[in-house]
Structure formats: structure tokens, C-alpha cells
Design a protein around this motif. Structure first.
Motif, short mmCIF file in Angstrom:
data_model
loop_
_atom_site.label_atom_id
_atom_site.label_comp_id
_atom_site.label_asym_id
_atom_site.label_seq_id
_atom_site.Cartn_x
_atom_site.Cartn_y
_atom_site.Cartn_z
N PHE A 201 0.83 -1.20 0.00
CA PHE A 201 0.00 0.00 0.00
C PHE A 201 0.87 1.25 0.00
O PHE A 201 0.64 2.20 -0.76
CB PHE A 201 -0.93 -0.03 1.21
N LEU A 202 1.89 1.26 0.84
CA LEU A 202 2.78 2.42 0.90
C LEU A 202 3.58 2.58 -0.39
O LEU A 202 3.81 3.71 -0.86
CB LEU A 202 3.73 2.28 2.09
N VAL A 203 4.00 1.46 -0.98
CA VAL A 203 4.74 1.52 -2.25
C VAL A 203 3.87 2.11 -3.35
O VAL A 203 4.34 2.91 -4.18
CB VAL A 203 5.25 0.12 -2.64
N MET A 204 2.58 1.75 -3.38
CA MET A 204 1.69 2.28 -4.41
C MET A 204 1.54 3.79 -4.29
O MET A 204 1.36 4.49 -5.30
CB MET A 204 0.33 1.60 -4.32
N CYS A 205 1.60 4.30 -3.07
CA CYS A 205 1.45 5.74 -2.86
C CYS A 205 2.75 6.50 -3.12
O CYS A 205 2.70 7.71 -3.42
CB CYS A 205 0.99 6.02 -1.43
N LEU A 206 3.89 5.83 -3.03
CA LEU A 206 5.18 6.51 -3.13
C LEU A 206 5.36 7.25 -4.45
O LEU A 206 5.77 8.43 -4.45
CB LEU A 206 6.31 5.50 -2.90
N PRO A 207 5.09 6.65 -5.62
CA PRO A 207 5.27 7.41 -6.88
C PRO A 207 4.36 8.63 -6.96
O PRO A 207 4.77 9.68 -7.47
CB PRO A 207 4.92 6.38 -7.97
N LEU A 208 3.12 8.50 -6.47
CA LEU A 208 2.20 9.63 -6.50
C LEU A 208 2.77 10.83 -5.75
O LEU A 208 2.76 11.96 -6.23
CB LEU A 208 0.86 9.23 -5.89
N VAL A 209 3.28 10.56 -4.54
CA VAL A 209 3.76 11.65 -3.69
C VAL A 209 5.11 12.17 -4.18
O VAL A 209 5.37 13.38 -4.14
CB VAL A 209 3.85 11.18 -2.22
N LEU A 210 5.97 11.28 -4.65
CA LEU A 210 7.29 11.73 -5.11
C LEU A 210 7.16 12.63 -6.34
O LEU A 210 7.82 13.68 -6.42
CB LEU A 210 8.16 10.51 -5.43
N VAL A 211 6.32 12.25 -7.29
CA VAL A 211 6.11 13.08 -8.47
C VAL A 211 5.44 14.40 -8.08
O VAL A 211 5.77 15.47 -8.62
CB VAL A 211 5.28 12.32 -9.52
N SER A 212 4.51 14.34 -7.14
CA SER A 212 3.88 15.57 -6.66
C SER A 212 4.90 16.49 -6.00
O SER A 212 4.86 17.72 -6.20
CB SER A 212 2.75 15.24 -5.67
N ALA A 213 5.80 15.90 -5.23
CA ALA A 213 6.84 16.70 -4.59
C ALA A 213 7.74 17.37 -5.64
O ALA A 213 8.09 18.56 -5.52
CB ALA A 213 7.68 15.84 -3.66
#
Length: 320
Positions: A201-213
Motif C-alpha cells: 500500500f505504501l509503495v503504491m502511494c510513493l510514486p504519486l507523492v514523489l512526483v507531486s513533490a
């Protein structure tokens, strides 16, 4: 007559139902079957019925090509075909099936008429697909702003699971915050029954947040009218997600997390319009690694030192 106000109310109702499915799936669907999954599936059926009703009242604004919205039918096709009745000769075709039919006959047990070896389990599998497919169709027909809010909700749920996992570790193996018994008592599991599920679950969210950052930092360096709170929030979230993957002590999660970071690099580099963006992101990832070493290195080393070839799952996979 369907007017703009009705369309806006329908869109709000669709968003609220979609958010309810997400929250319930995260809170109640962390185990393997049971009443919690049934509640999530019933809510997803309500969402599906709402989408069907809305489609009859007005044209939904679908995103993407037309063939994409037919993908759910392909996923439902396999279990649906396995539940169809077949002639006994076809059911027992093949060496393995014939041997099984003979064993069942010796035991005095009549096999089912369906192609599936366990029709009840196949039906449960069919129902378990409903929440994901309903959310897929809902996301295709929601406005872009509503989809972004749903993604924000997903990240918020991931952070809530991470914080719960920290409290579980602080409370020890017998913590009352562990809602499932006999599962990964030495690791953080959050609202799930298994640390691998939390890590995924955390891995799935990581690309979303990293690209947003990366986007927020780039916009700030470009002088755009963007609050400093957004890049800070995204950067902190990236650090927490990486730390959460580490404290889950999931070897698969850690490996997938590395692939997620590598997969994000082309996207991040493509949007780096301003000098300094890359250095900021490199510093963020470095800080995340330092914090991970401080809080989770010992647990990770324990997991890595164990011989993965001794894991019973490899023997199960070989037989399967």
C-alpha cells in the motif's frame, strides 16, 4: 429533465460513494474474507448501481479511449466462465482432473457441475473484484479535481496506516492495536493482516507523492503562486512513506519500493525545468535513507539475513 444542478449533485454523490468504498476497503478489508469484506462489496455494488443510473440519465464524461471502460468485463469473465455448468466428460478431461474425479467417486462425493473445483470460493473471488472494478469505472467518469481528491484520500489513508504501525511496534507483540492475530507480530501491519500488504500500500502511494513533490518544488523555483506548505507536505510524506516501508520489514516491499523510486526518475527528470529541483529531491531521498537507517536498519538486517530459499512460499509456488 437533467440539468446542470442535477449533474453536479450526481457528481458529488459519486465522489462520496467512491470515497466511502476507499475508506471502508482500507478499514474493514484488511483481512481475508469475513463481514468487513461483505460491507465493502455491498458499498461497491451501491456505487455500481449509482453509476448505471447516472449513465441512463445523462452522458458520463469518460476519460481515455472507449475500450478502457470495457476492461472490467475481461476481469469478470474468467471466474464467470468457471461457474458455468459443464458436461461431466469435459469436467474430468485431463489426467489431473480424471484422477481427482476417481478419488471423489471413491469417497462417495459428487463433484460440482461447474468447471471450478470450488465454486463457492470462485464466487467469493468474483465478489472480491467488485470494489476495485467499481472504483475503476468511477475514476474514469469523475472530473479531474475529484480524482485528485481521491488520490489525496489514498495518501492520507496510507499515512494513517503508517502511524498505526508505529504505535503497534511501540506496543509490542501483544499490542491491542493489532486487529488480526498471529500475523507478523514483530512488524508493523497497520490496518492489514500482513506486513506485506502494508508495504504494498505504501509503495503504491510513493510514486504519486514523489512526483507531486517534484512538481511542487519545480513550481516554487519557477516563481509560481504556490504555497510553501505544499512542497513541504509532499517532501515530509515521501520521507514517511519510505520509513513506513522499512518498518514493515517486508523484503518484497523494500524491493518494490526501490523499483518505484527508479521508475519515478524519468518522470521527475522530465519535469525538472528549474535548476536545483534535482538537488532538493536528492537531499530528500538522502534524508529518508538516514532516518530509515536510524529507525529500521536492525529489523531490515534480520529479514535480509534469513535465507529466502528457506521460505515455504517457494515450495508452494513450485508445486503450483
Amino acid at each position: 429533465m437533467w440539468n446542470d444542478d442535477d449533474a453536479n449533485r450526481a457528481a458529488r454523490g459519486q465522489f462520496l460513494l467512491s470515497a466511502a468504498v476507499l475508506v471502508l476497503a482500507c478499514v474493514l478489508g484488511g483481512g481475508q474474507g469475513g463481514a468487513g469484506d461483505a460491507v465493502v462489496q455491498l458499498t461497491a455494488l451501491v456505487l455500481s448501481a449509482f453509476l448505471a443510473w447516472t449513465a441512463t440519465q445523462a452522458k458520463l464524461r469518460w476519460s481515455g479511449p472507449a475500450w478502457v471502460r470495457w476492461l472490467p468485463a475481461m476481469f469478470l469473465l474468467l471466474p464467470a466462465l468457471q461457474l458455468l455448468p459443464v458436461p461431466p466428460g469435459l469436467w474430468a478431461s485431463g489426467a489431473a482432473r480424471a484422477e481427482l474425479a476417481g478419488q471423489l467417486a471413491q469417497a462417495g462425493i459428487a463433484h460440482s457441475a461447474a468447471l471450478s473445483l470450488h465454486p463457492a470460493a470462485t464466487e467469493r473471488g468474483l465478489w472480491s473484484l467488485v470494489p476495485a472494478l467499481a472504483m475503476f469505472l468511477s475514476a474514469l467518469s469523475l472530473p479531474a479535481a475529484a480524482r485528485r481528491r481521491l488520490l489525496g484520500l489514498v495518501v492520507a489513508l496510507a499515512l494513517a496506516n503508517f502511524l498505526l504501525g508505529l504505535f503497534q511496534l511501540a506496543g509490542g507483540e501483544d499490542s491491542a492495536l493489532r486487529f488480526y492475530q498471529r500475523t507478523n507480530t514483530g512488524s508493523a501491519v497497520g490496518l492489514f493482516a500482513n506486513s506485506n500488504h502494508l508495504a504494498d500500500f505504501l509503495v503504491m502511494c510513493l510514486p504519486l507523492v514523489l512526483v507531486s513533490a517534484a512538481w511542487c518544488v519545480s513550481e516554487r523555483f519557477a516563481g509560481r503562486d504556490l504555497s510553501i506548505a505544499w512542497p513541504i507536505a509532499c517532501i515530509v510524506t515521501v520521507i514517511l512513506l519510505i520509513l513506513g516501508i522499512a518498518v514493515s520489514r517486508s523484503r518484497g516491499g523494500i524491493l518494490l519500493g526501490m523499483f518505484a523510486l527508479l521508475g519515478c526518475l524519468p518522470i521527475v527528470l522530465s519535469m525538472r525545468r528549474q535548476r536545483g529541483t534535482g538537488r532538493v529531491l536528492a537531499a530528500v531521498l538522502g534524508l529518508a535513507m538516514v532516518i530509515t537507517v536510524q529507525f529500521a536498519l536492525f529489523g531490515i538486517l534480520q529479514r535480509v539475513q534469513a535465507d529466502p530459499l528457506d521460505d515455504g512460499r517457494w515450495r508452494i509456488a513450485e508445486v503450483t
